[in-house]
Scaffold this motif. Structure first.
Motif, PDB file in Angstrom:
ATOM      1  N   ALA A   3      16.912 -11.435 -17.952  1.00  0.00           N
ATOM      2  CA  ALA A   3      17.103 -12.578 -17.612  1.00  0.00           C
ATOM      3  C   ALA A   3      15.662 -13.470 -18.117  1.00  0.00           C
ATOM      4  CB  ALA A   3      17.531 -13.789 -16.812  1.00  0.00           C
ATOM      5  N   SER A   4      15.806 -14.587 -18.860  1.00  0.00           N
ATOM      6  CA  SER A   4      14.439 -15.244 -18.589  1.00  0.00           C
ATOM      7  C   SER A   4      14.089 -16.428 -17.268  1.00  0.00           C
ATOM      8  CB  SER A   4      14.371 -15.980 -20.790  1.00  0.00           C
ATOM      9  OG  SER A   4      16.120 -16.848 -20.122  1.00  0.00           O
ATOM     10  N   SER A  15       6.600 -18.762 -17.570  1.00  0.00           N
ATOM     11  CA  SER A  15       7.644 -19.189 -17.925  1.00  0.00           C
ATOM     12  C   SER A  15       7.743 -17.555 -18.334  1.00  0.00           C
ATOM     13  CB  SER A  15       7.776 -19.414 -19.564  1.00  0.00           C
ATOM     14  OG  SER A  15       9.077 -19.010 -20.808  1.00  0.00           O
ATOM     15  N   THR A  17      10.068 -13.921 -19.388  1.00  0.00           N
ATOM     16  CA  THR A  17      11.006 -13.016 -19.914  1.00  0.00           C
ATOM     17  C   THR A  17      11.139 -11.615 -20.183  1.00  0.00           C
ATOM     18  OG1 THR A  17      12.950 -13.158 -21.742  1.00  0.00           O
ATOM     19  CG2 THR A  17      11.113 -13.521 -22.491  1.00  0.00           C
ATOM     20  N   SER A  18      12.024 -10.807 -20.885  1.00  0.00           N
ATOM     21  CA  SER A  18      11.806  -9.208 -20.728  1.00  0.00           C
ATOM     22  C   SER A  18      12.821  -8.868 -22.284  1.00  0.00           C
ATOM     23  CB  SER A  18      12.671  -8.437 -20.101  1.00  0.00           C
ATOM     24  OG  SER A  18      11.668  -8.917 -18.700  1.00  0.00           O
ATOM     25  N   SER A  81       7.633  -6.999 -20.341  1.00  0.00           N
ATOM     26  CA  SER A  81       8.056  -7.779 -20.132  1.00  0.00           C
ATOM     27  C   SER A  81       6.338  -8.974 -20.790  1.00  0.00           C
ATOM     28  CB  SER A  81       7.265  -8.194 -18.074  1.00  0.00           C
ATOM     29  OG  SER A  81       6.492  -9.064 -17.780  1.00  0.00           O
ATOM     30  N   THR A  83       5.427 -12.602 -20.362  1.00  0.00           N
ATOM     31  CA  THR A  83       4.845 -13.914 -19.304  1.00  0.00           C
ATOM     32  C   THR A  83       4.069 -14.901 -20.237  1.00  0.00           C
ATOM     33  OG1 THR A  83       3.262 -12.539 -18.530  1.00  0.00           O
ATOM     34  CG2 THR A  83       4.944 -12.872 -17.591  1.00  0.00           C
ATOM     35  N   ALA A 102      10.776 -17.085 -23.655  1.00  0.00           N
ATOM     36  CA  ALA A 102      12.451 -16.655 -24.135  1.00  0.00           C
ATOM     37  C   ALA A 102      12.557 -17.010 -25.869  1.00  0.00           C
ATOM     38  CB  ALA A 102      13.176 -17.169 -23.429  1.00  0.00           C
ATOM     39  N   THR A 111      16.246 -11.635 -29.860  1.00  0.00           N
ATOM     40  CA  THR A 111      17.689 -10.839 -29.496  1.00  0.00           C
ATOM     41  C   THR A 111      18.275 -11.537 -30.520  1.00  0.00           C
ATOM     42  OG1 THR A 111      17.353 -13.356 -29.396  1.00  0.00           O
ATOM     43  CG2 THR A 111      16.532 -12.459 -27.629  1.00  0.00           C
ATOM     44  N   ASP A 189      17.790  -7.787 -25.638  1.00  0.00           N
ATOM     45  CA  ASP A 189      17.288  -8.730 -24.031  1.00  0.00           C
ATOM     46  C   ASP A 189      18.578  -8.816 -23.213  1.00  0.00           C
ATOM     47  OD1 ASP A 189      19.130 -10.121 -25.326  1.00  0.00           O
ATOM     48  OD2 ASP A 189      18.270 -12.473 -24.752  1.00  0.00           O
ATOM     49  N   SER A 190      19.260  -8.127 -23.167  1.00  0.00           N
ATOM     50  CA  SER A 190      20.468  -8.031 -22.513  1.00  0.00           C
ATOM     51  C   SER A 190      21.129  -7.177 -22.079  1.00  0.00           C
ATOM     52  CB  SER A 190      21.557  -9.211 -22.240  1.00  0.00           C
ATOM     53  OG  SER A 190      22.524  -8.975 -21.160  1.00  0.00           O
TER      54      SER A 190
END
Length: 289
Positions: A3-4, A15, A17-18, A81, A83, A102, A111, A189-190
């Motif tokens: 998750a972001s 901020s 996200t991965s 990751s 950031t 994100a 994504t 991303d999921s």
């Protein structure tokens, strides 16, 4: 689930996200990959995010990319990751309109989104073909090839024109796919949701080559962007030299009379290297080479 998120660390808001990336192929069952292919790819992914962040955010947010391993059968996978530390002083000044980590993933096309056509999606559509014409209208850009066309957001088009980003995508996607041991490159991303996995096949490698970008462009464009002041010496007609990203420099007219008046009265003071948020009106007609 990857998750972001946004969280506070000390005096910084972060901020984050991965992105999960996997190189798949029949020869990768041992989870081993030639370091001569892997090392340039990892550096390229870092360049993609850092350059995109610089173009869209300027100095308002820095992007940091870290990696950790994540294996599955028959592949060589890892997680990036991304950031962005945001100084609280920037947020307090009302400059919080930063493209988040994100959002960077979405604009770059890493994504799966039915709404946004990200850069990866656009490159797939182009398929290595020569863009014949570009029409810009307000916030949208339309690309024309043969009798086809696609409408994309101005931010995506800005990244598409950037040579450093296209070169990095070549190193991260196209070149690995030319190796005998690699058949596909996958992004998500999921991890648990197969519908959100983007798969690029070996035969699509040419779509991600860093080819020259010289289409015919016509139209006008109005957009906001963070610009760094490269020169504080005003030229004729109030032209000043600006830059964004790592390799884009240009002169532009400053038409904000109130802003110019504040400069003349000493109410606005800036120097080389400072950054401003500018609303740009661009009008152009260029011919391809």
């Amino acid at each position: 689930m990857i998750a972001s998120l946004t969280y506070v660390l000390g005096k910084e808001t972060v901020s984050a996200t991965s992105l999960y990336i996997a190189y798949d192929g029949t020869d990768l069952k041992t989870h081993e990959m030639d370091v001569k292919v892997l090392a340039p790819a990892l550096l390229a992914f870092s360049d993609i995010f850092e350059e995109a962040n610089t173009i869209l955010n300027g100095d308002r947010a820095k992007a940091h990319v870290n990696m950790r391993w994540s294996f599955k059968t028959g592949s060589f996978g890892f997680e990036l990751s991304v950031t962005q530390p945001l100084l609280q002083s920037i947020l307090d000044l009302g400059k919080s309109t930063v493209t988040s980590a994100a959002a960077l993933l979405k604009i770059l096309g890493f994504t799966a989104s039915a709404v946004t056509k990200g850069l990866i999606n656009v490159l797939k559509w182009i398929g290595g073909r020569k863009i014949e014409k570009v029409s810009v209208d307000r916030k949208n850009v339309t690309l024309y090839i043969d009798k086809e066309h696609i409408e994309i957001e101005a931010q995506v088009f800005t990244l598409l024109q950037n040579e450093r980003i296209r070169k990095a995508i070549d190193d991260a996607i196209a070149k690995p796919l030319t190796c005998d041991c690699i058949d596909t490159v996958c992004f998500t991303d999921s991890q648990p949701d197969p519908a959100r996995i983007i798969i690029i096949e070996k035969q699509e490698a040419n779509s991600f080559r860093s080819n020259p970008f010289n289409p015919k462009k016509t139209g006008t464009s109005d957009y906001e962007i963070n610009l760094k002041i490269s020169s504080v010496i005003f030229q004729e007609n109030n032209k000043c030299r600006f830059s964004y990203g790592s390799n884009t420099n240009f002169y532009a007219n400053i038409t904000d009379e109130d802003f110019l008046r504040r400069i003349d009265n000493g109410l606005e003071v800036f120097d080389q290297g400072d950054e401003i948020k500018a609303r740009i009106h661009e009008r152009f007609t260029t011919n391809s080479n």
